[in-house]
Each structure stands twice: as structure tokens, then as C-alpha cells.
Enzyme design. Structure first.
Site, mmCIF file in Angstrom:
data_model
loop_
_atom_site.group_PDB
_atom_site.id
_atom_site.type_symbol
_atom_site.label_atom_id
_atom_site.label_comp_id
_atom_site.label_asym_id
_atom_site.label_seq_id
_atom_site.Cartn_x
_atom_site.Cartn_y
_atom_site.Cartn_z
ATOM 1 N N ASP A 170 0.766 -1.230 0.000
ATOM 2 C CA ASP A 170 0.000 0.000 0.000
ATOM 3 C C ASP A 170 0.806 1.295 0.000
ATOM 4 O O ASP A 170 0.406 2.268 -0.625
ATOM 5 C CB ASP A 170 -0.913 0.033 1.232
ATOM 6 C CG ASP A 170 -1.822 -1.175 1.325
ATOM 7 O OD1 ASP A 170 -1.661 -2.107 0.525
ATOM 8 O OD2 ASP A 170 -2.678 -1.194 2.209
ATOM 9 N N GLU A 400 2.753 -8.752 11.574
ATOM 10 C CA GLU A 400 2.395 -8.442 10.193
ATOM 11 C C GLU A 400 3.642 -8.253 9.326
ATOM 12 O O GLU A 400 3.701 -8.718 8.194
ATOM 13 C CB GLU A 400 1.541 -7.172 10.159
ATOM 14 C CG GLU A 400 1.053 -6.787 8.786
ATOM 15 C CD GLU A 400 0.128 -5.576 8.804
ATOM 16 O OE1 GLU A 400 -0.363 -5.198 7.725
ATOM 17 O OE2 GLU A 400 -0.108 -5.012 9.901
#
Length: 453
Positions: A170, A400
Site C-alpha cells: 500500500d 504483520e
């Protein structure tokens, strides 16, 4: 061969427990608090982890993902199976209720790694899984065709993304300049939920989010019309990660279709592969010495490499001189940090070791990079990346992502795809394609080496 849950021990059992803890009944959330829905490429990669100890559950994961396919063939990047007000942007911001099937979804897609995953699930036991795979092939075929129709209508051979989120990576520095041309007038007044859960130094900045939401507004205002998006969207960028994953997905779809005797899908996928194979050359930068992002609106190549650049070898064979250069540059990157592979050039001024995609290490990208390296004979470099990935998990648990300098974890905790990659990589350290003699024909040009790994 799969194991039972009771046969797992240590780190592998902990990884399986995370997958089961994030299971919501047929689909898996990436992280319970931070991402409470089904995400596209997260879900596909999670299926690999489930396949180690519960093959049926692995197939359920990809089946639920593809069940949300739009009529035009797109598989959305978020599926909002249940109402959950803690996440922003939610269904009301996307405005897709008149387009998407129930449940509501986002209006964009993500890298189509699903075909590669499904090929691996099928290869585990072709006779047992033949029927399930055969039902999914038409969905994959339609999704891959959507990419070329909607994201490459000019036939250049590279697919564009209309939003950074569509890349799955992103917040790359690659997006900074293309995003600078996006009008954010009137954007604001929203409350980000991600920074309520995660340290804001690990997430995109508010200015980035304004641009993200401006692109969501653009898509919503044109009712996600792909013709209008291709013509007018201010952000229209081709990048190596998305294109490499799609190119790999096509070759894997060809192999499955031949194995299952679906000649029509094999023929269509072969034609698409040829277009993508030729177009991928547009992303090569002689100046940088690698595959880089191309701003299609302005014809500008990015000036730096990212972890997605190395996925060119995951996509298929790279000519030897380039592959040697890429392996050498990757080794140089790894020598500059404690843990690899950083998501952006660690020597670049925009490198940020812990901020989302501007530097951190991601386990699933490492697995794809290592897979490509193995298929190009760079087994020592691939093993180095595997060891780095496992050492990060051993140090900081299933986060993550990870700081390549210190090894500390960032973003969400008990993260599904990190657990899945750890578990699958331990069980399947080598590639596992459908055996060549079962694919009924030779691979498309440029993929034969993959079938013999």
C-alpha cells in the site's frame, strides 16, 4: 502429504493455532483487531498454511474468496462478510452495494496469487481435489481476463493499478509521485481506525490516507466503471509485483487447465500469458538495473527498486545476465541489513525501516522471492532468505511485518499470512508444481524451467 494438527509441534503448532484463532468459519481474517474481514491475497496465501494440516479447510478458504467474484470477473480486495464498525473505510465508503453480490465488498482487487495457490493445493493430491479445482478454473479464467480488459485496455501487456491498495503493497515510496497528481480537495473529516490499534509511526501518514480516500471517492463517483477508470483515473500505474504475480498465475492456470483437460481455458490463458510476457519488458529499467514501477499517465519509471522487483524471477525465467545482476543486487541489499528482504532499497533516502511497506520485511513476499530464486538456481540465496524469515518470527513472533534493521515486529499481531508462510515453508521448502507429465502439453514459452524444479 498433510499432517494432523496433533502432529504439529513448537513453532508450527503455534502457527496453526493462529490460523484457527483467526478462522471465522470458511474464511480467515488477517488479524482479529486490525483487519476483521476477508482480504483477497491474504486469504489465498492463508490457504497454503491450512493445507499442511487441514486440506479441506484450505479449499474452503479459496472457495469463499472466489464466491465473492463480481459479474464482470473482478475478485475484490475486501469481502465484508459481517458488519464491523471498527474498520475504515467500510462498505458505505466503497459504495458497491449495487454492483457486488452479497456480502458487500470493496471496489478494487489485489494481486491474483490465488491460481498459484490452487495449483499447489491440487498438486498435493490431484485425484482427490480434481473436482474442486475444476469448479474454480472458470472463476480464475474470468478474473485473469478482467485484469487485461479492465487494467490493460490498450493492450500494452502490463496491467495497471488504480489505487495503491490494489497492489497489496500500500505505502511504497513508488506511489509518492503518482499520488501527488491526485486532487484531495474536500477529503477529510474521517477517523482512521488503524492508528487506534497500531503505533502511527508504523502506518501510512495522514497525507497518504487523504490521497487513498480521494481515489476511493473517484471510483465510487463513477460507480466503479472500468472504462472511466482506465480513461480518467489520475492514478494509473504498472508495477512489477502485480504484473509478476499475474504472469505466474497465468502459467499456473495453464498447467491446471491442461491437467484437468480444459483446453478452452488453457488456450485463453496461453494467449494472455503471451501478452503479459511481452509487456513485462516495459518495466525493465536499464538505469536502475531491475524491474521497476511505471507511471503510465506520464511514462515515468520509478528511480528505485522494491521487494516487488525481485518477483520477476517468481513470474518466470529471467534471461541469465539480468538474473545474475538481480541476484547480485539482492545480495548487496541483504548485506546492508540484519534481516531481509526489506521492502524498499535500504540505501535510499526514502527508506523507513518500520513504516508500512517503506522498508519492513514481509514473510509472504520473502517466500515468493525465494521460490523464484530456487527456480533460477540461486538456492543459497533462497535459503538465506528463508533463514532470515524464520529468525524474525523466532525473535518477534507472528507479526504483520518486521524491521530489517532491528528485527522487531510491526503492524498487526498474530498475523495469519505470517503464520501460514512459516508453516507452509517448513513443510514445503521446495516448489511443488503439477508434474509435467500430467499437464498434457508443454508449458508456454518462458515457463518450461518451472515445471522441472
Amino acid at each position: 502429504m498433510s499432517l494432523s494438527f496433533d502432529q504439529l509441534h513448537g513453532t508450527n503448532k503455534r502457527a496453526a493455532e493462529i490460523l484457527l484463532g483467526n478462522d471465522r468459519g470458511g474464511y480467515t481474517v488477517p488479524s482479529a483487531k486490525l483487519y476483521p474481514f476477508q482480504w483477497n491475497w491474504d486469504s489465498a496465501l492463508v490457504a497454503l498454511g491450512f493445507s499442511v494440516f487441514d486440506p479441506d479447510r484450505a479449499w474452503q478458504e479459496v472457495e469463499s474468496l472466489l464466491s465473492a467474484q463480481w459479474d464482470n470477473g473482478m475478485v475484490p480486495h475486501i469481502i465484508f462478510w459481517k458488519e464491523e464498525k471498527s474498520y475504515f473505510p467500510g462498505p458505505e465508503q466503497w459504495g458497491t452495494t449495487d454492483i457486488a453480490k452479497a456480502p458487500p465488498t470493496s471496489g478494487i482487487t489485489q494481486p491474483p496469487v490465488a491460481a498459484t495457490v490452487i495449483e499447489r493445493l491440487l498438486a498435493e493430491d490431484i485425484d482427490a481435489h480434481r473436482d474442486r479445482a475444476a469448479k474454480l478454473l472458470p472463476k480464475l479464467d474470468r478474473w485473469h481476463q478482467w485484469f487485461l480488459d479492465a487494467r490493460d485496455p490498450d493492450g500494452r501487456g502490463v496491467v495497471a493499478i488504480m489505487h495503491p491498495w490494489e497492489s497489496g503493497r500500500d505505502n511504497l515510496p513508488d506511489w509518492d509521485r503518482p499520488l501527488s497528481f491526485v486532487d484531495t480537495t474536500g477529503i477529510g473529516g474521517y477517523h482512521r481506525r488503524d492508528t487506534d490499534i497500531v503505533n502511527k509511526d508504523e502506518r501510512p501518514k495522514n497525507n497518504d490516507y487523504d490521497h487513498y480516500m480521494a481515489l476511493v471517492r473517484f471510483g465510487r463517483d463513477c460507480n466503479w466503471n472500468t472504462d472511466i477508470i482506465a480513461r480518467d483515473c489520475p492514478f494509473w500505474v504498472a508495477e512489477p509485483g502485480m504484473n509478476a504475480i499475474l504472469r505466474r498465475a497465468e502459467s499456473d492456470l495453464i498447467r491446471m487447465a491442461r491437467c484437468l483437460g480444459n483446453d478452452d481455458i488453457a488456450a485463453r490463458a496461453t494467449a494472455r500469458f503471451a501478452r503479459l510476457d511481452a509487456g513485462f519488458e516495459l518495466l525493465w529499467s536499464e538505469t536502475v538495473g531491475g524491474y521497476v514501477t511505471l507511471d503510465l499517465r506520464r511514462g515515468e519509471h520509478a528511480i528505485g527498486l522494491t521487494s516487488g522487483s525481485w518477483l520477476a524471477m517468481f513470474a518466470g525465467p529471467v534471461e541469465p545476465a539480468r538474473a545474475t545482476t538481480m541476484a547480485s543486487t539482492l545480495t548487496h541489499w541483504l548485506d546492508q541489513v540484519e534481516h531481509g528482504v526489506p521492502s524498499f532499497d535500504p540505501a535510499h533516502e526514502l527508506f523507513d525501516s518500520i513504516r508500512y511497506w517503506r522498508g519492513p520485511v514481509w514473510a509472504m513476499i520473502n517466500w515468493m522471492i525465494a521460490t523464484g530464486l530456487i527456480e533460477h538456481g540461486e538456492t543459497d540465496l533462497a535459503e538465506r532468505i528463508r533463514r532470515d524469515t524464520q529468525s524474525l518470527i523466532d525473535q518477534s513472533d507472528f507479526r504483520e511485518y518486521f524491521c530489517p534493521v532491528t528485527g522487531r515486529g510491526g503492524g498487526g499481531t498474530d498475523f495469519s499470512w505470517t503464520a501460514s508462510m512459516s508453516l507452509y515453508w517448513a513443510a514445503r521448502p521446495e516448489t511443488l508444481p503439477i508434474p509435467a507429465h500430467l499437464s498434457q502439453s508443454t508449458a508456454p514459452t518462458g515457463t518450461a524451467d518451472q515445471e522441472n524444479t
